[in-house]
Design a protein around this motif. Structure first.
Motif, mmCIF file in Angstrom:
data_model
loop_
_atom_site.group_PDB
_atom_site.id
_atom_site.type_symbol
_atom_site.label_atom_id
_atom_site.label_comp_id
_atom_site.label_asym_id
_atom_site.label_seq_id
_atom_site.Cartn_x
_atom_site.Cartn_y
_atom_site.Cartn_z
ATOM 1 N N GLN A 1 55.424 -21.439 65.949
ATOM 2 C CA GLN A 1 55.108 -20.243 66.712
ATOM 3 C C GLN A 1 53.651 -20.244 67.144
ATOM 4 O OE1 GLN A 1 56.819 -17.658 68.013
ATOM 5 N NE2 GLN A 1 54.833 -17.196 68.906
ATOM 6 N N GLU A 2 53.400 -19.970 68.424
ATOM 7 C CA GLU A 2 52.036 -19.824 68.895
ATOM 8 C C GLU A 2 51.498 -18.460 68.494
ATOM 9 O OE1 GLU A 2 53.571 -18.467 73.325
ATOM 10 O OE2 GLU A 2 52.582 -20.394 73.040
ATOM 11 N N MET A 3 50.176 -18.343 68.442
ATOM 12 C CA MET A 3 49.572 -17.073 68.074
ATOM 13 C C MET A 3 48.394 -16.757 68.980
ATOM 14 S SD MET A 3 47.283 -17.812 64.649
ATOM 15 C CE MET A 3 46.144 -16.468 65.047
ATOM 16 N N TYR A 4 48.172 -15.450 69.184
ATOM 17 C CA TYR A 4 47.101 -14.974 70.040
ATOM 18 C C TYR A 4 46.121 -14.190 69.173
ATOM 19 C CZ TYR A 4 50.200 -16.261 73.844
ATOM 20 O OH TYR A 4 51.001 -16.965 74.696
ATOM 21 N N GLY A 5 45.089 -14.846 68.721
ATOM 22 C CA GLY A 5 44.116 -14.216 67.846
ATOM 23 C C GLY A 5 43.288 -15.265 67.147
ATOM 24 N N ASN A 6 42.413 -14.821 66.253
ATOM 25 C CA ASN A 6 41.506 -15.713 65.539
ATOM 26 C C ASN A 6 42.016 -16.008 64.138
ATOM 27 O OD1 ASN A 6 39.778 -15.578 67.774
ATOM 28 N ND2 ASN A 6 38.757 -13.760 66.957
ATOM 29 N N VAL A 7 41.552 -17.133 63.598
ATOM 30 C CA VAL A 7 41.908 -17.558 62.242
ATOM 31 C C VAL A 7 40.650 -17.528 61.389
ATOM 32 C CG1 VAL A 7 42.671 -19.483 60.820
ATOM 33 C CG2 VAL A 7 43.854 -18.985 62.964
ATOM 34 N N ASN A 8 40.706 -16.816 60.260
ATOM 35 C CA ASN A 8 39.596 -16.765 59.319
ATOM 36 C C ASN A 8 40.125 -17.073 57.923
ATOM 37 O OD1 ASN A 8 37.230 -15.563 60.983
ATOM 38 N ND2 ASN A 8 38.957 -14.225 61.453
ATOM 39 N N VAL A 9 39.628 -18.168 57.333
ATOM 40 C CA VAL A 9 40.101 -18.607 56.023
ATOM 41 C C VAL A 9 38.898 -18.885 55.126
ATOM 42 C CG1 VAL A 9 41.383 -20.349 54.735
ATOM 43 C CG2 VAL A 9 42.203 -19.617 56.986
ATOM 44 N N THR A 10 38.923 -18.313 53.921
ATOM 45 C CA THR A 10 37.943 -18.653 52.888
ATOM 46 C C THR A 10 38.695 -19.296 51.733
ATOM 47 O OG1 THR A 10 36.457 -16.849 53.478
ATOM 48 C CG2 THR A 10 36.234 -17.758 51.275
ATOM 49 N N PHE A 11 38.259 -20.483 51.345
ATOM 50 C CA PHE A 11 38.917 -21.220 50.262
ATOM 51 C C PHE A 11 37.850 -21.610 49.247
ATOM 52 C CE2 PHE A 11 40.365 -25.027 48.109
ATOM 53 C CZ PHE A 11 41.687 -24.728 47.801
ATOM 54 N N GLY A 12 38.100 -21.323 47.962
ATOM 55 C CA GLY A 12 37.102 -21.676 46.962
ATOM 56 C C GLY A 12 37.520 -21.274 45.573
ATOM 57 N N GLY A 13 36.542 -20.991 44.731
ATOM 58 C CA GLY A 13 36.806 -20.585 43.361
ATOM 59 C C GLY A 13 37.554 -21.646 42.584
ATOM 60 N N LYS A 14 38.676 -21.241 41.969
ATOM 61 C CA LYS A 14 39.497 -22.155 41.171
ATOM 62 C C LYS A 14 40.769 -22.571 41.911
ATOM 63 C CE LYS A 14 37.915 -20.040 36.846
ATOM 64 N NZ LYS A 14 38.318 -19.329 35.601
ATOM 65 N N ALA A 15 40.802 -22.341 43.186
ATOM 66 C CA ALA A 15 42.000 -22.653 43.958
ATOM 67 C C ALA A 15 42.181 -24.153 44.110
ATOM 68 C CB ALA A 15 41.923 -21.990 45.329
ATOM 69 N N LYS A 16 43.427 -24.564 44.275
ATOM 70 C CA LYS A 16 43.752 -25.984 44.407
ATOM 71 C C LYS A 16 44.888 -26.164 45.401
ATOM 72 C CE LYS A 16 45.234 -30.045 41.743
ATOM 73 N NZ LYS A 16 45.593 -30.550 40.397
ATOM 74 N N ILE A 17 44.745 -27.146 46.288
ATOM 75 C CA ILE A 17 45.821 -27.543 47.192
ATOM 76 C C ILE A 17 46.225 -28.957 46.823
ATOM 77 C CG2 ILE A 17 46.511 -27.925 49.589
ATOM 78 C CD1 ILE A 17 44.379 -25.966 50.451
ATOM 79 N N ILE A 18 47.509 -29.159 46.543
ATOM 80 C CA ILE A 18 47.976 -30.485 46.159
ATOM 81 C C ILE A 18 47.804 -31.461 47.309
ATOM 82 C CG2 ILE A 18 49.970 -31.834 45.385
ATOM 83 C CD1 ILE A 18 48.917 -29.929 43.286
ATOM 84 N N GLN A 19 48.126 -31.025 48.526
ATOM 85 C CA GLN A 19 48.043 -31.944 49.656
ATOM 86 C C GLN A 19 46.965 -31.519 50.643
ATOM 87 O OE1 GLN A 19 51.251 -32.335 52.507
ATOM 88 N NE2 GLN A 19 51.300 -34.552 52.261
ATOM 89 N N ARG A 20 47.319 -30.847 51.724
ATOM 90 C CA ARG A 20 46.390 -30.672 52.830
ATOM 91 C C ARG A 20 46.126 -29.204 53.170
ATOM 92 N NH1 ARG A 20 49.666 -34.979 56.626
ATOM 93 N NH2 ARG A 20 49.104 -36.871 55.475
ATOM 94 N N LEU A 21 44.983 -29.008 53.817
ATOM 95 C CA LEU A 21 44.651 -27.744 54.440
ATOM 96 C C LEU A 21 44.660 -27.950 55.950
ATOM 97 C CD1 LEU A 21 43.563 -24.839 54.615
ATOM 98 C CD2 LEU A 21 41.259 -25.777 54.333
ATOM 99 N N TYR A 22 45.570 -27.245 56.632
ATOM 100 C CA TYR A 22 45.635 -27.309 58.088
ATOM 101 C C TYR A 22 44.911 -26.088 58.661
ATOM 102 C CZ TYR A 22 49.276 -30.852 57.545
ATOM 103 O OH TYR A 22 49.970 -31.993 57.225
ATOM 104 N N CYS A 23 43.914 -26.348 59.486
ATOM 105 C CA CYS A 23 43.211 -25.239 60.130
ATOM 106 C C CYS A 23 44.057 -24.624 61.231
ATOM 107 C CB CYS A 23 41.875 -25.716 60.699
ATOM 108 S SG CYS A 23 40.787 -26.430 59.444
ATOM 109 N N GLY A 24 45.017 -25.358 61.755
ATOM 110 C CA GLY A 24 45.908 -24.865 62.797
ATOM 111 C C GLY A 24 47.267 -24.504 62.245
#
Length: 711
Positions: free
Chosen positions: A496-519
């Motif tokens: 799905q396309e979107m009309y707006g901005n993306v704001n993501v804060t990642f930190g602390g004790k968080a963990k991603i097993i694989q990838r972070l996609y900005c899109g």
């Protein structure tokens, strides 16, 4: 002299007082006294000199622009042979001169020609009073008394109130506020050709018979809004032939009492209502009387109210039940019961929807006592406009469990998860879609994978947007991820396309097993806006992609990735497919310590283009450039283009090549001191040729000997 000045001062004060007096008189309340014992030849200025008719009182108050009070002395009878409309004015207030004063409407109809307020008086009538496109107000200090005092229980002894009279032609909005009093029955909308109407029944008001939404044969052009805070003893119903051009909105307040419910509502609406926009809002109704049985509409009555009003929903109505919205925290558990009040850990509710209802319009904290499983029956979480929620574990060690009980869940309000264990309880590839609502995981959140298998597909997948058609509305992503373990995180939408901005804060004790996609992910997931990613800590097991995963997608705005902490493998200045960035990509590692190590940029930032800007960080040092002049140790090597051969072109010719290929006599490899011998032009293998002059630079001890074939 002093005497003269004193006299002047006194005169000035006197003139000032004279100037003030008219203003004071203008601001004084205008009052005319009225009584059956009066006469229209009186001045109406005192109790002893009242006028006889309401028309004369209005005339003395100012006529068509009158705004004042008609003070009733004793009893005033609106005559049965008089006009069926009140005097034309702007706003008249009818008030009792003392507690025994009575306004007696002896004529059948009394239709307003101005805004009219009754206050501090006894009102007696068995006829009809109509707002007629004006505002009728019966204040709380009014007592409506029966015409025949010996029959106080007979509804026929009390007035009927309507928004518009028979034969009415006005399209102005009528407003009726019955804050007190007893009435036979009421009509919320007028007769033919009436406009919109607002009809309010206050806490101290009682309607003895039916509450009719429309008069017979009504043809109201506007919305009808009904607010009931008092008591209804009849049915809420339409009348035969009634038609409305607008919406019907019925709101029952917390103090409302309703007998017989809506037993006559459905067939009338189905037959005569001309619009499908209808609602009955019982969101504040506390007590209802249905078919002679008392029904308390509170935390214990959801099922009962649903059963009683089930046919109302079939007719297109929305039915809500009253809740105590004073709570800021509601306790919830799989072992709870929605009949509980939710106020303590010992009395938790069982469903998320009930918790929302108890928290009211603004939301609050949903406290999990031990374990709560979000049900598998609903993709969208229940929605409350304007509310936001904190889902929190009660146990101090964070062991209270929020069980993700459905494969995919879409948020409808902002959520924060805090001090709990988030557990996938259903299957792999499960997702939580923020749906453009703010989503936060605090550092005190831990996660348990499905079946306790530590693989990325068994952890939660998060989407900042949604999956499915959204249209072109501007909707923004806001993710704050400081705790928990995730399979991967997709900042945008899925398919799905979107009309707006993306704001993501990642930190602390968080963990991603694989990838972070900005899109976004999969299919068409274009982003028509800016992307801002702020990585302050945490762990990303694989790559960060500035884009998404689709091959044909793009980001229209700029993408900024700011990194001040955390670990990851690489940053790719693109998506995983062939999608493009129409905007620029800025990677800011100015305050990221590992980026200051030599060669870090080269090793970790991939696929850079002319749209990529890197702020801070160190690449590998650039190797020294080759010397710009030739060595002087080998005199036989040419230092410049030879001038002895004028027929040799100094640059590659632009004419066609000769059809006859020069000879290819191969030189004999050999040495000249420490120099290697390299053949150029005729010394190449095959039929390759050099047209023009070859210039060779010698570096170090290496040398090239150019051998030219004799003509």
């Amino acid at each position: 002299m002093k005497r003269f000045l004193s006299v002047l001062m006194i005169l000035a004060i006197c003139f000032s007082c004279m100037a003030i007096l008219p203003a004071a008189e203008e601001n004084a309340e205008k009052i005319v006294y009225l009584s059956d014992s009066g006469a229209d030849t009186n001045d109406g200025l005192t109790k002893e000199t009242p006028v006889l008719t309401m028309a004369k009182a209005a005339e003395l108050l100012g006529g068509a622009t009158a705004e004042g009070t008609i003070m009733v002395v004793g009893t005033y009878t609106y005559p049965s042979n008089g006009s069926w409309v009140t005097p034309t004015a702007k706003h008249l207030t009818v008030k009792g001169a003392d507690e025994n004063a009575v306004f007696y409407q002896a004529r059948g109809n009394l239709n307003l020609k101005s805004d009219l307020t009754f206050t501090a008086i006894q009102y007696k009538s068995s006829g009809t009073i109509a707002a007629n496109g004006f505002t009728l107000t019966v204040a709380e200090d009014v007592k409506v008394i029966p015409v025949d005092a010996t029959k106080p229980e007979d509804r026929a002894q009390y007035p009927v109130v309507t928004a518009g009279p028979s034969g009415n032609t006005t399209t102005a909005e009528s407003k009726v506020y019955l804050y007190a009093g007893t009435y036979n029955y009421v009509y919320a909308a007028g007769y033919t050709a009436s406009g919109a109407s607002l009809f309010h029944v206050g806490e101290k008001a009682t309607v003895l018979h039916n509450f009719h939404i429309c008069n017979p044969n009504a043809n109201a052009s506007g919305d009808v809004t009904i607010e009931v805070m008092g008591t209804l003893n009849g049915q809420l119903t339409f009348n035969t032939g009634a038609k409305l051009g607008g919406n019907v909105n019925v709101v029952f307040g917390k103090t409302a009492v309703w007998e017989k419910g809506v037993t006559d509502l459905t067939p009338k609406f189905n037959t005569y209502h001309t619009t499908d926009k209808k609602s009955i809002d019982l969101s504040e109704a506390k007590t209802l009387f249905a078919e002679g049985k008392t029904l308390i509409v509170d935390a214990t009555a959801n099922k009962t109210i649903s059963d009683m009003l089930g046919y109302v929903t079939e007719a297109g109505f929305t039915v809500k039940t009253w809740v105590d919205t004073s709570l800021s925290t509601v306790y919830i558990s799989d072992n709870g019961n929605d009949a509980n009040d939710g106020k303590t850990a010992e009395t938790p509710v069982q469903t998320y929807q009930r918790a929302q209802e108890l928290l009211g319009e603004t939301g609050g904290t949903i406290m999990i006592t031990d374990i709560y499983t979000y049900p598998s029956t609903s993709y969208y979480m229940p929605y409350v406009k304007g509310a936001s929620y904190v889902i929190k574990g009660m146990k101090e060690d964070g062991s209270s469990i929020f069980a993700h009980g459905r494969k995919n869940i879409a948020m409808t309000n902002p959520l924060t998860f805090d001090n709990l264990t988030y557990k996938l309880a259903v299957s792999t590839w499960s997702s939580l879609q923020a749906f453009f609502n703010r989503l936060e995981f605090t550092e005190s959140v831990t996660m348990v994978p499905y079946n306790n298998v530590d693989e990325r597909i068994n952890y939660l997948f998060v989407y900042g947007g949604s999956e499915g058609k959204l249209g072109t509305a501007e909707q923004h992503v806001n993710l704050v991820i400081n705790g928990g373990t995730f399979g991967y995180i997709v900042s945008g939408c899925k398919n799905q396309e979107m009309y707006g901005n993306v704001n993501v804060t990642f930190g602390g004790k968080a963990k991603i097993i694989q990838r972070l996609y900005c899109g976004g992910e999969s299919g068409i997931n274009d982003i028509y806006g800016e992307i801002n990613i702020n990585i302050t800590g945490g762990e990303i097991g694989d790559m960060i992609y500035a884009g998404g995963t689709g091959d044909t997608t793009f980001v229209s705005g700029n993408t900024t990735i700011t990194i001040t902490g955390g670990t990851f493998k690489d940053i790719y200045c693109r998506g995983t497919g062939t999608g493009v960035h129409l905007g620029n990509i800025v990677i800011d590692v100015t305050n990221y310590a590992p980026a200051q190590e030599e060669g870090w940029i080269d090793d970790h930032i991939k696929d850079r283009t002319d749209k990529t800007t890197i702020l801070g960080g160190k690449a590998r040092p650039v190797q020294p450039e080759e010397p710009t002049q030739e060595p002087t140790k080998e005199p036989d090597a040419p230092t410049q283009e030879p001038t002895k051969e004028p027929d040799t072109p100094t640059q590659e010719p632009t004419v066609e090549l000769p059809t006859e290929t020069p000879g290819t006599e191969a030189p004999t490899p050999g040495t000249n001191g420490d120099s290697n011998i390299i053949t150029v032009g005729g010394g190449c293998k095959g039929s390759a040729s050099v047209i023009g002059v070859a210039t060779i630079l010698l570096i170090g001890s290496a040398a090239c000997v150019v051998r030219k074939k004799e003509k």
